[in-house]
Every structure is written in C-alpha cells, then in structure tokens.
Enzyme design. Structure first.
Site, PDB file in Angstrom:
ATOM      1  CE  LYS A  50      -4.369   0.906   0.104  1.00  0.00           C
ATOM      2  NZ  LYS A  50      -5.543   0.379  -0.180  1.00  0.00           N
ATOM      3  CB  SER A 106      -6.268  -4.665  -9.527  1.00  0.00           C
ATOM      4  OG  SER A 106      -6.759  -3.450  -9.356  1.00  0.00           O
ATOM      5  CG  ASP A 120      -7.304   3.352  -0.925  1.00  0.00           C
ATOM      6  OD1 ASP A 120      -7.907   2.241  -0.574  1.00  0.00           O
ATOM      7  OD2 ASP A 120      -7.369   4.017   0.293  1.00  0.00           O
TER       8      ASP A 120
HETATM    9  P1  NDP Z   1     -12.727   7.818  -2.857  1.00  0.00           P
HETATM   10  O1  NDP Z   1     -11.981   8.833  -2.744  1.00  0.00           O
HETATM   11  O2  NDP Z   1     -13.509   7.413  -4.028  1.00  0.00           O
HETATM   12  O3  NDP Z   1     -14.168   7.997  -1.606  1.00  0.00           O
HETATM   13  C1  NDP Z   1     -13.969   8.300  -0.249  1.00  0.00           C
HETATM   14  C2  NDP Z   1     -15.377   8.483   0.368  1.00  0.00           C
HETATM   15  O4  NDP Z   1     -15.218   8.530   1.585  1.00  0.00           O
HETATM   16  C3  NDP Z   1     -15.656  10.055   0.183  1.00  0.00           C
HETATM   17  O5  NDP Z   1     -16.938  10.123   0.117  1.00  0.00           O
HETATM   18  C4  NDP Z   1     -14.954  10.829   1.370  1.00  0.00           C
HETATM   19  O6  NDP Z   1     -15.544  12.005   1.563  1.00  0.00           O
HETATM   20  C5  NDP Z   1     -14.945   9.855   2.415  1.00  0.00           C
HETATM   21  N1  NDP Z   1     -14.057   9.836   3.304  1.00  0.00           N
HETATM   22  C6  NDP Z   1     -12.809   9.844   3.139  1.00  0.00           C
HETATM   23  N2  NDP Z   1     -12.009   9.995   4.430  1.00  0.00           N
HETATM   24  C7  NDP Z   1     -13.130  10.286   5.260  1.00  0.00           C
HETATM   25  C8  NDP Z   1     -12.855  10.604   6.800  1.00  0.00           C
HETATM   26  N3  NDP Z   1     -11.719  10.546   7.193  1.00  0.00           N
HETATM   27  N4  NDP Z   1     -13.997  10.893   7.251  1.00  0.00           N
HETATM   28  C9  NDP Z   1     -15.319  10.801   6.535  1.00  0.00           C
HETATM   29  N5  NDP Z   1     -15.211  10.650   5.363  1.00  0.00           N
HETATM   30  C10 NDP Z   1     -14.470  10.236   4.501  1.00  0.00           C
HETATM   31  O7  NDP Z   1     -12.253   6.524  -2.127  1.00  0.00           O
HETATM   32  P2  NDP Z   1     -12.930   5.127  -2.307  1.00  0.00           P
HETATM   33  O8  NDP Z   1     -14.257   4.856  -2.457  1.00  0.00           O
HETATM   34  O9  NDP Z   1     -11.932   4.211  -3.464  1.00  0.00           O
HETATM   35  O10 NDP Z   1     -12.493   4.298  -1.054  1.00  0.00           O
HETATM   36  C11 NDP Z   1     -13.482   4.044   0.237  1.00  0.00           C
HETATM   37  C12 NDP Z   1     -12.994   3.023   1.051  1.00  0.00           C
HETATM   38  O11 NDP Z   1     -12.990   1.833   0.436  1.00  0.00           O
HETATM   39  C13 NDP Z   1     -11.619   3.125   1.626  1.00  0.00           C
HETATM   40  O12 NDP Z   1     -11.648   2.675   3.248  1.00  0.00           O
HETATM   41  C14 NDP Z   1     -10.530   2.398   0.554  1.00  0.00           C
HETATM   42  O13 NDP Z   1      -9.585   2.224   1.393  1.00  0.00           O
HETATM   43  C15 NDP Z   1     -11.612   1.413   0.547  1.00  0.00           C
HETATM   44  N6  NDP Z   1     -11.439   0.551  -0.638  1.00  0.00           N
HETATM   45  C16 NDP Z   1     -11.090   0.908  -1.896  1.00  0.00           C
HETATM   46  C17 NDP Z   1     -11.146   0.294  -2.883  1.00  0.00           C
HETATM   47  C18 NDP Z   1     -11.263   0.727  -4.390  1.00  0.00           C
HETATM   48  O14 NDP Z   1     -11.033  -0.287  -5.288  1.00  0.00           O
HETATM   49  N7  NDP Z   1     -11.282   1.859  -4.395  1.00  0.00           N
HETATM   50  C19 NDP Z   1     -10.812  -1.238  -2.801  1.00  0.00           C
HETATM   51  C20 NDP Z   1     -10.834  -1.925  -1.418  1.00  0.00           C
HETATM   52  C21 NDP Z   1     -11.168  -0.798  -0.430  1.00  0.00           C
HETATM   53  P3  NDP Z   1     -14.937  13.413   1.327  1.00  0.00           P
HETATM   54  O15 NDP Z   1     -15.060  13.566  -0.304  1.00  0.00           O
HETATM   55  O16 NDP Z   1     -15.660  14.396   1.989  1.00  0.00           O
HETATM   56  O17 NDP Z   1     -13.323  13.093   1.597  1.00  0.00           O
HETATM   57  O1  2IT Z   2      -7.664  -1.699  -0.483  1.00  0.00           O
HETATM   58  C1  2IT Z   2      -7.819  -2.207  -1.843  1.00  0.00           C
HETATM   59  O2  2IT Z   2      -7.952  -3.453  -2.055  1.00  0.00           O
HETATM   60  C2  2IT Z   2      -7.645  -1.203  -2.861  1.00  0.00           C
HETATM   61  N1  2IT Z   2      -7.463  -0.070  -2.615  1.00  0.00           N
HETATM   62  C3  2IT Z   2      -7.413  -1.721  -4.196  1.00  0.00           C
HETATM   63  C4  2IT Z   2      -6.187  -2.197  -4.420  1.00  0.00           C
HETATM   64  C5  2IT Z   2      -5.745  -2.776  -5.908  1.00  0.00           C
HETATM   65  O3  2IT Z   2      -4.521  -2.977  -6.083  1.00  0.00           O
HETATM   66  O4  2IT Z   2      -6.723  -2.667  -6.879  1.00  0.00           O
END
Ligand code: NDP
Ligand code: 2IT
Length: 451
Positions: free
Chosen positions: A130, A383, A170
């Site tokens: 990461k 991925s 992420d």
């Molecule tokens: P994005 O950046 O697309 O969206 C994040 C969302 O979460 C936004 O709505 C953001 O609000 C909110 N957010 C982020 N930080 C905070 C915080 N500290 N407090 C309150 N709200 C918060 O990210 P993703 O959707 O990609 O990721 C969301 C979660 O999913 C994370 O935990 C990530 O690690 C996990 N994840 C993502 C994957 C992926 O493929 N993208 C895969 C597996 C897990 P704001 O816009 O106000 O910051």
């Molecule tokens: O937390 C996760 O699994 C991700 N942000 C996706 C990682 C990836 O390599 O697609």
C-alpha cells in the site's frame, strides 16, 4: 525482533507495539488478526517455530520520500510519499495508493498488512502493499494534481514494476490520478507495462474495475444472506461514503431491489426517506465525480432528503449496512445503535471501518458480519484480472469479467465460511477470513525458509 516465540496474544502485541510506537491503526489491524491466528496455530508448531505471524507483521520494506511540487500561484509545496511493501510470498506486492491529509506510516502499514490477507483470499497470485501521500486533492486544480502525481511517480517508479509492485487507486486516487501517474511512469521508463491498475480503458485498463469493489461488497453481502436463506430484495440499506466504493455498492443494491437510505462524505450524511434510486444516484455520481461537490448539495436538490452535518449514518434504522468511507467509522456505540435498530448484516466496503469493540458487538449479537479483507476484495481481484489481460495482451468483455468477479467473491465467501463456521451454525467471518487468508501466505513463507 522477539527471539522467544509469543504464545499469547498480549505478549505478541506488546512486541508489535514496542517495535512500532504510536502506530495505533497498525496495532489495531495486527491485533484483530492475531486474536484469531495465535489460538489457531497453538497446535501447529511449524508455524510457531518459523515465527510466521511475527514475520508477516514486519513489512518487507517501508519507503518514504519527499514530494515537491509547485501550486498554481508558484508556491513550492512539500508532501511526504510512501510505499509499504508488506509481503510478496505469493506474488508481487499489490495494493492501492491513498492521497489524503491523514495519511501516515501507521495507516499505510495497517492497509498493507490487511492487503496481504485480502489478496491471498482472492486466490490470485498477489502479495500485499500500500502507498500514498499526505496530499489533499480537494480544492486543487487539475494542473496541481497533475504536477503532484508526476512528482510522486518520479520517485515511486524506482520501487515498483509489473513483476515487483503494482499500485492502484484508493481514497483520493481515481482514474484522473492513475492517468497522470501512468503517463509519468511511461515517460520515465519508456515502457508501456502493467505497473499500475485502474487505468483508463483506452490505455490498458479493465472493464468492471470501477464497479468491482462496490459490487463485490454487495455480492459478499448477498452470499452471507443466501447462507441463511435470505436476500437483499426489499431491504433498507445504510451506506457511508459517496466515492468509488459507496456509489457502486449503492448501484448494485438498487439492481437487487434494495432501498438505499443514506450516503455520506466527510461533511456529514444525507438520509433520503424515499430511497436513492438509479436517477438520484446518477446525479450523485456527477456531483462527486465530475463537479467534485459535497454530499450536502443532495439535500438542497432532493426535498425527500435531510442532511446531517458532521455525523455518520449509523443511527438511521436499516436492515443492512455497508460502510464505504474510511477506517474506524463505526464505533462500538454505532454498532450497538445498528443492532438496536434491527440491522441484520454488515458488509465492509471500506478498509477496517469498524473498531475492534464494534466488531465484538456485531459478533456477540450473532449478525452476519463480512470483514473488509473479504468483503471488499473485489477491487483488487479485478486489478488482478487487469494484470492478466495486460500479460495476455487481450481484454475480456464486461459480461465475462462480471461473471469472474461474482465467481471470485463466491470463492472468498466459501473459504471464509468453511474456516469460520462454529458448532452452533453461526459463521464468524472475521476468523474465517483471517485463517483462510493466513494459510496460503504462511505455507509459501515456510517453503522459502528463513528469509
Ligand atoms: P474515494 O476517494 O472515491 O471516496 C472516499 C469517500 O469516503 C468520500 O465520500 C470521502 O468523503 C469519504 N471519506 C474519506 N475519508 C473520510 C474521513 N476521514 N471521514 C469521513 N469520510 C471520509 O475512495 P474509495 O471509495 O476508493 O475508498 C473508500 C474506502 O474503500 C477506503 O477505506 C478504501 O481503502 C476502501 N477500498 C477501496 C477500494 C477501491 O478499489 N477504490 C478497494 C478496497 C477498499 P470526502 O469526499 O469528504 O473526503
Ligand atoms: O484496498 C484495496 O484493496 C484497494 N484499494 C485496491 C487495490 C488494488 O490494487 O486494486
């Protein structure tokens, strides 16, 4: 590093805390895993003697570096970038990049540790890593984001590679940022390789990657419900976040006939009494993805909704909950409120969204609880399929990839179910995911000897 084997959780954890002072999120992730693994390996002396868990909880490598860039007014800005390469026993390091002001070594070490187990659960050959930076993309122009991404990759490129370490998105890293970073990687190395995933469809990306994490979390939820003869149709759902994972989780819930009541961002949450339907969701995707607006604007636009500032949606009565924002967004009190209001299943789209005491509440209440390392593995699995398509120099159709995602999520559910089933028929998916994820990595590490 401890020469004496830790046979109890507290002794083991004290060693982890002493070696990683102040890294509370990392301690939390390791504690959650060790609480299941240490009792399980008591009668497996080979794992104990080889100190496998101790080795997994010590990253192979942590790289941190300065990222300098100039903002639109010509001011020089300095951020800190990282890549944590946790474990490559079963494949090259693989995991996302997070750009958020809260990013620090503890958060990235927890994420890389979790990723190692998650990637193992997918059944694909991927190790865990990461990275990211304490850069805040919010309010920055496209040009500022581009300059930051280029500067970040100018250092990161020496640590990654298609067979070494393959980053992806992420929080704060989506298609725009991946595009800028891939452009810079290609420019520096003069190689068009599969070093990043989550790429645009025009330059080596995979269909279904944007959808995969959110859809996957709903497939996992559905598998848990099916194991009890139940289904999503007709159920109300509280979702947090409004980014990549949250919006596609909401989309799949709508496909399945569920009613999405909430979404959120760091400013608060919206509660739509009539439910967020496909049309409203399209509006949100445009708001968040294109205009980069705030979720509060939804309540100004749709009169069936209220906005609740600086609070999370867990007090809204719902049948199902899918946290999709960030770590530690469900406290023990939130978990109690969900249970008191009749929530029967939780599927974690975000990484480690529930505090340990909250997980205890869910498990003691015997509800269906899908932990993040299993429930949100769909993104990294897709991925993995992007990497396969790149190597084979071909791309699969959307339908084929959707079926593969479903198959992979079903496989993860089965592995967790088999390892987590208790005598009374309750499945502890937390234990199931920890044990099933651990085994493959541990066996590979044993094969390599002491390295
Ligand atoms: P994005 O950046 O697309 O969206 C994040 C969302 O979460 C936004 O709505 C953001 O609000 C909110 N957010 C982020 N930080 C905070 C915080 N500290 N407090 C309150 N709200 C918060 O990210 P993703 O959707 O990609 O990721 C969301 C979660 O999913 C994370 O935990 C990530 O690690 C996990 N994840 C993502 C994957 C992926 O493929 N993208 C895969 C597996 C897990 P704001 O816009 O106000 O910051
Ligand atoms: O937390 C996760 O699994 C991700 N942000 C996706 C990682 C990836 O390599 O697609």
């Amino acid at each position: 590093m401890c020469a004496k084997r830790s046979t109890d959780i507290e002794t083991f954890m004290q060693g982890v805390i002493d070696r990683n002072p102040g890294e509370t999120e990392f301690h939390q992730a390791v504690r959650e895993v060790s609480a299941d693994i240490i009792p399980w390996i008591q009668d497996k002396p080979s794992y104990m003697e080889a100190q496998i868990l101790e080795r997994m909880a010590e990253p192979d490598r942590v790289v941190s570096f300065r990222v300098c860039w100039a903002d639109d007014d010509g001011n020089v800005r300095v951020n800190r970038g990282y890549r944590v390469q946790n474990n490559n026993a079963i494949g090259p390091y693989k995991g996302g990049l997070r750009f958020h002001p809260s990013v620090n070594q503890s958060i990235l070490k927890f994420l890389a540790f979790e990723q190692t187990f998650k990637n193992s659960l997918t059944g694909l050959p991927m190790g865990g890593g990461k990275g990211g930076a304490d850069f805040n993309p919010k309010g920055k122009s496209d040009n500022e984001v581009m300059r930051f991404c280029q500067s970040f990759m100018t250092e990161l490129f020496r640590h990654v590679g298609a067979d070494t370490d393959i980053p992806a998105g992420d929080i704060g890293v989506g298609a725009r940022e991946i595009g800028y970073m891939f452009g810079q990687y290609k420019r520096i190395t003069n190689q068009f390789t599969g070093t990043l995933t989550g790429k645009g469809m025009e330059y080596g990306g995979s269909e279904m990657r944007p959808e995969a994490t959110g859809y996957g979390a709903v497939y996992f939820l559905e598998d848990m419900l099916h194991s009890k003869g139940d289904a999503i149709e007709g159920k109300s759902v509280a979702i947090s976040g409004s980014g990549n994972v949250a919006t596609f989780a909401a989309e799949k819930i709508i496909h399945r006939g569920g009613k999405v009541l909430t979404l959120s961002d760091s400013g608060g949450f919206i509660h739509d009494r009539d439910g967020i339907d496909a049309e409203k969701l399209a509006w949100i995707k445009e708001l968040k993805g294109v205009r980069r607006g705030r979720i509060s604007e939804y309540a100004d636009h749709f009169k069936t909704a209220d906005f609740h500032e600086r609070t999370r949606p867990w007090n809204v009565p719902c049948d199902l909950a899918i946290p999709c924002a960030t770590q530690n967004e469900i406290s023990a009190d939130d978990a109690k409120a969900l249970i008191a209001n009749g929530c029967m299943a939780v599927s974690e789209g975000a990484n480690m969204p529930t505090v340990i005491e909250g997980i205890d509440v869910f498990l003691r209440s015997r509800i269906l609880f899908g932990p993040s390392k299993a429930a949100n593995a769909g993104g990294v699995a897709m991925s993995g399929l992007e990497m396969s398509q790149k190597s084979a120099r071909r791309s699969w159709a959307q339908e084929e990839l959707r079926n593969l995602l479903r198959e992979i999520m079903d496989g993860i559910h089965s592995r967790c179910h088999a390892a987590g089933l208790e005598d009374d028929g309750y499945c502890n998916y937390v234990r199931g995911a920890n044990i099933a994820g651990f085994q493959k990595v541990a066996n590979a590490m044993m094969a390599f000897g002491v390295v």
